[in-house]
Enzyme design. Structure first.
Site, PDB file in Angstrom:
ATOM      1  CG  ASP A  13      -1.796  -1.229   1.295  1.00  0.00           C
ATOM      2  OD1 ASP A  13      -2.261  -1.693   0.247  1.00  0.00           O
ATOM      3  OD2 ASP A  13      -1.953  -1.777   2.408  1.00  0.00           O
ATOM      4  CE  LYS A  16       3.124  -2.355  -4.439  1.00  0.00           C
ATOM      5  NZ  LYS A  16       2.848  -2.025  -3.036  1.00  0.00           N
ATOM      6  N   GLY A  40      -4.211  -4.140  -4.486  1.00  0.00           N
ATOM      7  CA  GLY A  40      -5.193  -3.156  -4.941  1.00  0.00           C
ATOM      8  C   GLY A  40      -4.429  -1.903  -5.307  1.00  0.00           C
ATOM      9  CG  HIS A  41      -1.373  -1.906  -7.643  1.00  0.00           C
ATOM     10  ND1 HIS A  41      -0.498  -2.578  -8.457  1.00  0.00           N
ATOM     11  CD2 HIS A  41      -1.036  -2.256  -6.375  1.00  0.00           C
ATOM     12  CE1 HIS A  41       0.325  -3.309  -7.710  1.00  0.00           C
ATOM     13  NE2 HIS A  41       0.012  -3.129  -6.444  1.00  0.00           N
ATOM     14  CD  GLN A 222       0.893  -8.652  -2.605  1.00  0.00           C
ATOM     15  OE1 GLN A 222       1.651  -9.325  -3.275  1.00  0.00           O
ATOM     16  NE2 GLN A 222      -0.309  -8.338  -3.013  1.00  0.00           N
TER      17      GLN A 222
END
Ligand code: IMP
Length: 434
Positions: A13, A16, A40-41, A222
């Site tokens: 988080d 990225k 979750g990007h 991650q």
């Protein structure tokens, strides 16, 4: 042509997705190398917000191909939803998305196993996203997995049934109650959909691209402190989140790695269980969570918040061979008149500047260093010369301690809120461009 890598240096988080999106115009190919839909990007531009779980964050740029590499584990149901959402938004995903035949598939029973195993752990639960990541990688390593390329084989149904029967034996042994009917129908549908996408022998594709002089960015998911080997085990994810993972997750030779962009937040967060030595509790932690919007992009869970952990950051920089640091969310800390960094730990009566074997809560007491806060809104800052003095001091101190330049600084979620620290150029709203 060298392959650049972009990855997280904390517990995920870090932001990225935003930076891959900003960098994408510089690259011909963006390739995800590990993880799965546990990621979750989040990408924000032109007032729109997208959250990607599997598709590389370069997908919004018309000249960038996006590859899901062999090191990724793919839930075809999530992938189908993601592709359809992007197509609805007018993004030509089918033309730009490539999927490795050697990537492993997350089956519905992997998700059930994830839930069953977490339940059995009780107090010791990992806090998994329950997306089936651990069981899928376990099957991969145990040589029992199903790969994307298998869906093109005539005996796919038998292979699938064999894997599912094996999983059911475990679920029955655990006494876990389930009903697969809806999930099964969704899965069958999604496999059909997957057959219609571009499946490739990705290592060959990347080797040819390298030979042709194409620029490639390997996108991590991650973060280093969640790495299966070097993270806070067992409270980690099940893949290699470090630079080495880009080699195995894409088939890139170690000598081909070019720049390694390491991303970290100006503070620290963690979602799920496990040690977090610099964690802030109570109102201080809540305030930082609210200011930073620190809620999981995949599960919506509140993230734990805390100050920057310097020994952990230095460790991550070494493990990854980081050449360029990118500091995110500097704007969030404007709420604080005093900024702290855990610069060392007191561990068993000793001062430690490195990361000890065990990070168990309570055993490590951070040694704090304080900095004056910048206490002003920096979300409108677009050039390095406009960075407030106090923030510049914080950046300079970190660069000196870590020995790696902070090349980019992010002051908000939008593409344009990204500063190049060692030049005075403002970023174009389309991201970086050559
Ligand atoms: P899993 O990979 O879903 O099994 O989760 C294992 C641990 O990694 C849990 O603590 C999760 O919260 C954490 N985790 C997994 N993916 C992410 C991510 O993308 N960002 C932050 N934490 C993650």
């Amino acid at each position: 042509m060298a392959v650049d890598v972009l990855l997280g240096l904390q517990w995920g988080d870090e932001g990225k997705g935003k930076i891959v999106d900003v960098f994408a115009p510089k690259y011909d190919i963006v390739a995800r190398f590990q993880g799965g839909p546990n990621a979750g990007h989040t990408i924000v531009f032109d007032g729109k917000k997208f959250v990607l779980h599997l598709i590389p964050s370069g997908i919004f740029h018309p000249n960038t191909a996006c590859l899901i590499g062999n090191g990724v584990v793919i839930d075809p149901v999530t992938l189908k939803k993601e592709v359809e959402t992007l197509i609805k938004a007018g993004i030509p995903v089918r033309e730009h998305l490539l999927i490795s035949r050697k990537a492993h598939l997350i089956l519905p029973t992997h998700k059930l196993l994830d839930a069953a195993r977490e339940e059995r752990r009780g107090e010791q639960k990992i806090g998994s996203t329950l997306r089936g990541i651990g069981p899928t990688y376990s099957d991969k390593i145990g040589r029992a997995g199903i790969r994307v390329g298998d869906i093109e084989l005539s005996d796919f149904q038998e292979r699938y049934a064999g894997a599912v029967n094996g999983h059911k034996e475990f679920l029955d042994m655990y006494g876990y109650q389930y009903d697969l009917t809806t999930w099964q129908a969704e899965f069958d549908d999604a496999i059909e959909f997957l057959r219609s996408l571009k499946l490739v022998d990705s290592e060959h594709y990347l080797h040819e691209a390298q030979e042709a002089g194409k620029k490639i960015l390997a996108e991590g998911a991650q973060g280093t402190l969640l790495d299966i080997d070097f993270g806070s085990y067992p409270f980690v994810t099940s893949s290699t989140t470090t630079t080495a993972g880009a080699c195995t997750g894409l088939g890139i030779a170690p000598g081909s790695i070019g720049r390694v962009f390491g991303i970290f937040k100006a503070y620290c967060t963690r979602v799920g269980s496990g040690p977090f030595p610099t964690e802030l509790h109570g109102e201080e932690g809540d305030e930082l969570r609210r200011a930073g919007g620190e809620f999981g992009a995949t599960t919506g869970r509140p993230r734990r918040t805390g100050w920057l952990d310097l020994p952990a950051l230095k460790y991550a920089v070494r493990i990854n061979g980081v050449t360029d640091l990118i500091m995110m969310k500097a704007d969030v800390l404007q709420i604080r008149s005093e900024i702290k960094v855990g610069e060392a730990y007191r561990h068993q009566g000793q001062l430690r500047y490195d990361l000890p074997y065990s990070l168990e809560d309570g055993q490590l007491e951070p040694v704090w260093r304080s900095f004056p806060g910048w206490e002003e809104d920096i979300t409108g800052v677009r050039r390095a010369s406009e960075v407030p003095h106090a923030l510049r001091e914080y950046v300079n101190w970190l660069e000196q301690e870590i020995g790696v330049p902070i090349t980019y600084l992010s002051v908000g979620p939008d593409r344009a809120q990204t500063l190049e620290m060692h030049s005075n150029e403002a970023v174009s709203p389309r991201g970086f461009d050559f």
